[in-house]
Scaffold this motif. Structure first.
Motif: not given
Length: 230
Positions: A143-144, A130-131, A203-205
């Motif tokens: 993450g984002p 994923g991201d 938390k990291i989206g």
């Protein structure tokens, strides 16, 4: 990083496991050469610490067997012998380094860092799905929204999930891999750490989630509208 420790002296093995885990290594400990071969056939490791004098199958035979099978995992030999011939034979069979007992923990850790350095610089030193990306050398989860460093056991758990995305990993397997056979910890500790990781993914989206499969285990999935809790 995941290490396999093959040492038949159980008191020494337990002491080494503690030292290695405090240095942020995930460790599987086995006590004879046949167990070492079985684990090396089924699992992927970043390094192996291999005692030469072991029951069932000795360390040099283990080393020779895996090298003939094409397994180039870094191997550090442990031996109580100081004879040059034993060291030369091990290196000729494909060992990356050797250490003679008794040894200092700092030297052991330095030897492990040295023999795995090229491995940790390889492209698969990070895992992505994923991201999100997990850096296996720094323990950082990106993450984002942000990047954060994970504590040891959270890192091990997410590394296991990221190495097997969309595959269900049983609670028992997670417990065995992260806490070990001999742990006095209760099995429900797995759920506790799953909860920690879910909060950090939020938390990291991240667009991925840890999916619970009731009475079976967990898998890492892409986010969708079908939410299920443990």
């Amino acid at each position: 990083m995941r290490l396999l420790l093959a040492e038949d002296e159980r008191s020494l093995s337990k002491a080494l496991v503690v030292i290695l885990q405090k240095s942020n290594y995930a460790v599987d400990a086995v006590y004879d050469g046949q167990q070492a071969l079985d684990y090396l056939e089924d699992e992927v490791y970043d390094g192996v610490i291999l005692d030469i004098m072991m029951p069932k199958v000795d360390g040099l035979t283990v080393l020779s067997t895996i090298r003939k099978a094409g397994n180039d995992v870094p191997v550090l030999l442990l031996t109580a012998k100081s004879e040059v011939d034993d060291k030369v034979k091990g290196l000729d069979l494909g060992a990356n380094d050797y250490l003679t007992k008794p040894f200092d923990a700092k030297e052991l850790l330095a030897r492990i860092r040295a023999m795995t350095r090229m491995h940790t610089q390889s492209p698969d030193s990070s895992l992505s799905f994923g991201d999100i990306t997990l850096d296996r050398t720094t323990f950082e989860l990106a993450g984002p929204n942000t990047t954060m460093k994970l504590p040891n056991k959270e890192f091990q758990m997410l590394e296991l999930l990221l190495s097997n995305p969309k595959q269900v990993i049983s609670t028992e397997r997670m417990f065995e891999k992260i806490w070990g056979y001999d742990s006095d910890t209760e099995l429900n500790i797995v759920w506790v750490y799953i909860a920690y990781l879910r909060k950090k993914l939020k938390k990291i989206g991240a667009n991925v989630k840890i999916q619970a499969h009731r009475n079976v285990g967990y898998s890492l999935e892409l986010e969708n509208n079908d939410q299920e809790s443990a």
